[in-house]
Design a protein around this motif. Structure first.
Motif, PDB file in Angstrom:
ATOM      1  N   LEU A   3       0.838  -1.198   0.000  1.00  0.00           N
ATOM      2  CA  LEU A   3       0.000   0.000   0.000  1.00  0.00           C
ATOM      3  C   LEU A   3       0.871   1.245   0.000  1.00  0.00           C
ATOM      4  O   LEU A   3       1.858   1.312   0.738  1.00  0.00           O
ATOM      5  CB  LEU A   3      -0.910   0.006   1.234  1.00  0.00           C
ATOM      6  N   ASN A   4       0.499   2.225  -0.814  1.00  0.00           N
ATOM      7  CA  ASN A   4       1.227   3.494  -0.859  1.00  0.00           C
ATOM      8  C   ASN A   4       0.544   4.486   0.083  1.00  0.00           C
ATOM      9  O   ASN A   4      -0.462   5.101  -0.272  1.00  0.00           O
ATOM     10  CB  ASN A   4       1.273   4.042  -2.289  1.00  0.00           C
ATOM     11  N   ILE A   5       1.094   4.614   1.290  1.00  0.00           N
ATOM     12  CA  ILE A   5       0.535   5.529   2.287  1.00  0.00           C
ATOM     13  C   ILE A   5       1.026   6.939   1.992  1.00  0.00           C
ATOM     14  O   ILE A   5       2.223   7.181   1.892  1.00  0.00           O
ATOM     15  CB  ILE A   5       0.927   5.090   3.708  1.00  0.00           C
ATOM     16  N   ARG A   6       0.086   7.857   1.850  1.00  0.00           N
ATOM     17  CA  ARG A   6       0.422   9.245   1.526  1.00  0.00           C
ATOM     18  C   ARG A   6       0.527  10.130   2.759  1.00  0.00           C
ATOM     19  O   ARG A   6       1.330  11.040   2.818  1.00  0.00           O
ATOM     20  CB  ARG A   6      -0.600   9.819   0.553  1.00  0.00           C
ATOM     21  N   ARG A   7      -0.334   9.892   3.770  1.00  0.00           N
ATOM     22  CA  ARG A   7      -0.270  10.691   4.996  1.00  0.00           C
ATOM     23  C   ARG A   7      -1.051   9.988   6.095  1.00  0.00           C
ATOM     24  O   ARG A   7      -1.878   9.125   5.834  1.00  0.00           O
ATOM     25  CB  ARG A   7      -0.777  12.116   4.780  1.00  0.00           C
ATOM     26  N   THR A   8      -0.752  10.374   7.327  1.00  0.00           N
ATOM     27  CA  THR A   8      -1.439   9.819   8.488  1.00  0.00           C
ATOM     28  C   THR A   8      -1.860  10.958   9.405  1.00  0.00           C
ATOM     29  O   THR A   8      -1.262  12.034   9.388  1.00  0.00           O
ATOM     30  CB  THR A   8      -0.542   8.840   9.280  1.00  0.00           C
ATOM     31  N   VAL A  33      -5.982   7.811  11.423  1.00  0.00           N
ATOM     32  CA  VAL A  33      -6.390   7.884  10.019  1.00  0.00           C
ATOM     33  C   VAL A  33      -5.166   7.655   9.142  1.00  0.00           C
ATOM     34  O   VAL A  33      -4.124   8.283   9.348  1.00  0.00           O
ATOM     35  CB  VAL A  33      -7.010   9.260   9.674  1.00  0.00           C
ATOM     36  N   VAL A  34      -5.309   6.768   8.183  1.00  0.00           N
ATOM     37  CA  VAL A  34      -4.259   6.538   7.190  1.00  0.00           C
ATOM     38  C   VAL A  34      -4.872   6.792   5.819  1.00  0.00           C
ATOM     39  O   VAL A  34      -5.915   6.220   5.477  1.00  0.00           O
ATOM     40  CB  VAL A  34      -3.685   5.112   7.280  1.00  0.00           C
ATOM     41  N   VAL A  35      -4.224   7.650   5.055  1.00  0.00           N
ATOM     42  CA  VAL A  35      -4.691   7.986   3.708  1.00  0.00           C
ATOM     43  C   VAL A  35      -3.727   7.344   2.719  1.00  0.00           C
ATOM     44  O   VAL A  35      -2.513   7.571   2.791  1.00  0.00           O
ATOM     45  CB  VAL A  35      -4.739   9.512   3.490  1.00  0.00           C
ATOM     46  N   LEU A  36      -4.285   6.544   1.828  1.00  0.00           N
ATOM     47  CA  LEU A  36      -3.424   5.834   0.881  1.00  0.00           C
ATOM     48  C   LEU A  36      -3.929   5.966  -0.541  1.00  0.00           C
ATOM     49  O   LEU A  36      -5.098   6.289  -0.779  1.00  0.00           O
ATOM     50  CB  LEU A  36      -3.304   4.365   1.289  1.00  0.00           C
ATOM     51  N   GLU A  37      -3.042   5.730  -1.456  1.00  0.00           N
ATOM     52  CA  GLU A  37      -3.398   5.725  -2.873  1.00  0.00           C
ATOM     53  C   GLU A  37      -4.290   4.516  -3.142  1.00  0.00           C
ATOM     54  O   GLU A  37      -3.999   3.407  -2.677  1.00  0.00           O
ATOM     55  CB  GLU A  37      -2.132   5.635  -3.724  1.00  0.00           C
ATOM     56  N   ASP A 159      -8.298   9.909  -6.000  1.00  0.00           N
ATOM     57  CA  ASP A 159      -7.583   8.634  -6.167  1.00  0.00           C
ATOM     58  C   ASP A 159      -7.111   8.049  -4.837  1.00  0.00           C
ATOM     59  O   ASP A 159      -6.160   7.279  -4.797  1.00  0.00           O
ATOM     60  CB  ASP A 159      -6.392   8.815  -7.106  1.00  0.00           C
ATOM     61  N   GLU A 160      -7.789   8.397  -3.740  1.00  0.00           N
ATOM     62  CA  GLU A 160      -7.348   7.971  -2.415  1.00  0.00           C
ATOM     63  C   GLU A 160      -8.437   7.225  -1.647  1.00  0.00           C
ATOM     64  O   GLU A 160      -9.627   7.311  -1.975  1.00  0.00           O
ATOM     65  CB  GLU A 160      -6.933   9.182  -1.570  1.00  0.00           C
ATOM     66  N   ILE A 161      -7.975   6.544  -0.604  1.00  0.00           N
ATOM     67  CA  ILE A 161      -8.853   5.940   0.398  1.00  0.00           C
ATOM     68  C   ILE A 161      -8.333   6.378   1.757  1.00  0.00           C
ATOM     69  O   ILE A 161      -7.136   6.276   2.029  1.00  0.00           O
ATOM     70  CB  ILE A 161      -8.857   4.401   0.326  1.00  0.00           C
ATOM     71  N   ALA A 162      -9.217   6.882   2.599  1.00  0.00           N
ATOM     72  CA  ALA A 162      -8.860   7.245   3.968  1.00  0.00           C
ATOM     73  C   ALA A 162      -9.491   6.210   4.899  1.00  0.00           C
ATOM     74  O   ALA A 162     -10.709   6.057   4.935  1.00  0.00           O
ATOM     75  CB  ALA A 162      -9.375   8.637   4.314  1.00  0.00           C
TER      76      ALA A 162
END
Length: 193
Positions: A3-8, A33-37, A159-162
């Motif tokens: 998984l490509n995690i973009r921010r937490t 919260v983890v936000v990923l591509e 293009d993300e999932i939180a």
């Protein structure tokens, strides 16, 4: 699948008063919260098992995040949810919060016999999600029917999932609608309060 995690994010609320009545020990609520591509953005994928499998590591990571934020408080309630950006599908978010994701959360908090309430929805950036919460060992403890509303600027992008995991140290302040209590569940289970 990696998984490509973009921010937490870690959100902490300490509530000491409701309806003019104070409590000696604040109720602490935490949201990790983890936000990923979204790896499946913009296309239909029949087999979502790679997301389900990847969610195991995500659950372990988020459980550790939430427990750290909870500090010296003990977990009594929990809930989970996910927002998927508009170029994805709600099913993509659902694949990330199944039992495969939830079991490492339970492990991080030292147990949890009850199912974990959840909510998934498609959303534009900044949209709120209401994550339902219940008692960690028995869904019929009414004082712990609660939730957290989470809204984060620019989240989720298309293009993300939180993914969101919430915990609470107690039930609602001034809860008084009857039913099974936390102490009764602890006594029944022979567990530590």
């Amino acid at each position: 699948m990696q998984l490509n995690i973009r921010r937490t994010y870690l959100l902490i609320e300490d509530k000491s008063e409701a309806a003019g009545r104070r409590v000696d020990t604040p109720v602490r609520k935490v949201a990790a919260v983890v936000v990923l591509e979204n790896p499946f953005v913009g296309r239909y994928v029949a087999d979502l098992s790679p997301l389900i499998e990847a969610s195991v590591g995500l659950g372990a990571m988020m459980g550790d995040m939430a427990v750290t934020a909870l500090g010296s408080y003990q977990v009594q309630g929990y809930g989970k949810g996910a927002l998927v950006g508009l170029n994805g599908e709600a099913e993509h978010a659902s694949a990330l919060i199944t039992t495969a994701y939830a079991n490492p959360l339970r492990e991080a908090i030292g147990g949890g016999k009850a199912w974990i309430s959840s909510m998934v929805k498609m959303a534009a950036p900044g949209c709120a999600i209401d994550v339902p919460m219940n008692h960690k060992d028995d869904v019929y403890v009414r004082s712990h029917y609660d939730g957290m509303t989470i809204a984060l600027q620019d989240t989720p992008m298309a293009d993300e999932i939180a993914v969101v995991f919430c915990m609470a140290s107690h039930g609602r302040i001034n809860a008084r609608v009857g039913g099974l209590t936390h102490d009764e569940v602890v006594q029944r289970n022979g567990a530590k309060a």
